[in-house]
Scaffold this active site. Structure first.
Site, PDB file in Angstrom:
ATOM      1  N   LYS A   1      15.596 -21.149  21.679  1.00 48.32           N
ATOM      2  CA  LYS A   1      16.225 -20.725  22.925  1.00 48.32           C
ATOM      3  C   LYS A   1      15.628 -21.440  24.135  1.00 48.32           C
ATOM      4  CE  LYS A   1      17.323 -16.086  21.216  1.00 48.32           C
ATOM      5  NZ  LYS A   1      17.095 -14.625  21.385  1.00 48.32           N
TER       6      LYS A   1
ATOM      7  N   CYS B   1      17.599  -2.553  22.216  1.00 48.50           N
ATOM      8  CA  CYS B   1      18.986  -2.973  21.977  1.00 48.50           C
ATOM      9  C   CYS B   1      19.235  -3.236  20.497  1.00 48.50           C
ATOM     10  CB  CYS B   1      19.318  -4.205  22.820  1.00 48.50           C
ATOM     11  SG  CYS B   1      18.358  -5.676  22.415  1.00 48.50           S
TER      12      CYS B   1
END
Length: 257
Positions: free
Chosen positions: A83, A186
């Site tokens: 990322k 999450c």
């Protein structure tokens, strides 16, 4: 600042709180973003677009298919790539004025914590207590402003700590001691993309305010209810039992008499 830069940032320069000098301050600033997922990818994008001159992106994770609905900087072609590297390359292409570096190892474990020592602000976009506590400790020790956010389900929270600006305000570990249990993330309760974008935008906004030295937000815990669209604010006070900031608090007080 040349004519092209003036035109690029003209809407920001029009703001009395920014102006030409403020834009130059942003250009000379260095922000370290730890975690380049849902929060960090959007924070880094907004800061680069706003004219922050240097970004360091730290993340050891790779892009996954399940990231794409909320990590808007990435697409299917990026799956399997680091990322921090993908974000660095895409943002460097779009914002050539911004010097962007990336670190593909886990913060504090596989790389030295002094990677943050030259930062004007650190933005914590990680997703677990252990990482947040480690980042908090390093920022307290180095007296670097820290902006921490988290989001899960339809709930988000944001905390700004800066021991040098407000010694009595405490730190992240005052709020979440070691015995705290992380019940919602999450990964186990889910999250919608716009909730992540709300909290990322708040982090980016507070970072800009911090770099420009405007606003009063240190030591404030902000919680956002994404279902009812309501914000709640609470003040964080330093815990006398905190093993992280108590000794640094006394040191800061001695320095300032």
């Amino acid at each position: 600042m040349n004519d092209s830069d003036f035109m690029r940032y003209s809407r920001q320069i029009l703001l009395d709180e920014v102006g030409m000098e403020g834009q130059k301050t942003l250009s000379a600033s260095h922000a370290v973003i730890i975690g380049v997922g849902g929060l960090g990818s959007q924070v880094s994008h907004q800061l680069a677009a706003a004219g922050v001159g240097e970004l360091t992106l730290i993340d050891h994770d790779r892009v996954e298919l399940s990231n794409l609905p909320r990590q808007l900087l990435f697409n299917d072609c990026d799956i399997g790539e680091y990322k921090s590297l993908v974000a660095r390359d895409k943002l460097a292409m779009a914002y050539r004025h911004c010097a962007i570096s990336s670190v593909t190892t886990r913060f504090g474990q596989d790389n030295p914590c002094n990677v943050i020592e030259a930062a004007d602000v650190v933005i914590d976009c990680t997703d677990n207590f252990n990482s947040r506590r480690l980042i908090n400790r390093q920022c307290v020790d180095m007296q670097i402003p820290l902006i921490t956010a988290s989001v899960a389900h339809f709930q988000g929270q944001l905390l700004v700590t800066d021991l040098s600006a407000a010694p009595d305000s405490g730190c992240y570990q005052c709020l979440f001691p070691v015995e705290s249990v992380e019940s919602q993330t999450c990964r186990n309760v889910g999250v919608v993309g716009p909730m992540v974008s709300v909290m990322a935008s708040m982090q980016a906004l507070v970072a800009i305010n911090c770099l420009l030295d405007i606003g009063q937000f240190t030591g404030k815990l902000l919680r956002f209810d994404g279902i009812n669209l309501k914000w709640r604010e609470a003040s964080l006070t330093r815990s006398p039992q905190c093993p992280v900031c108590f000794s640094k608090y006394k040191e800061v007080c001695n320095e300032h008499g």
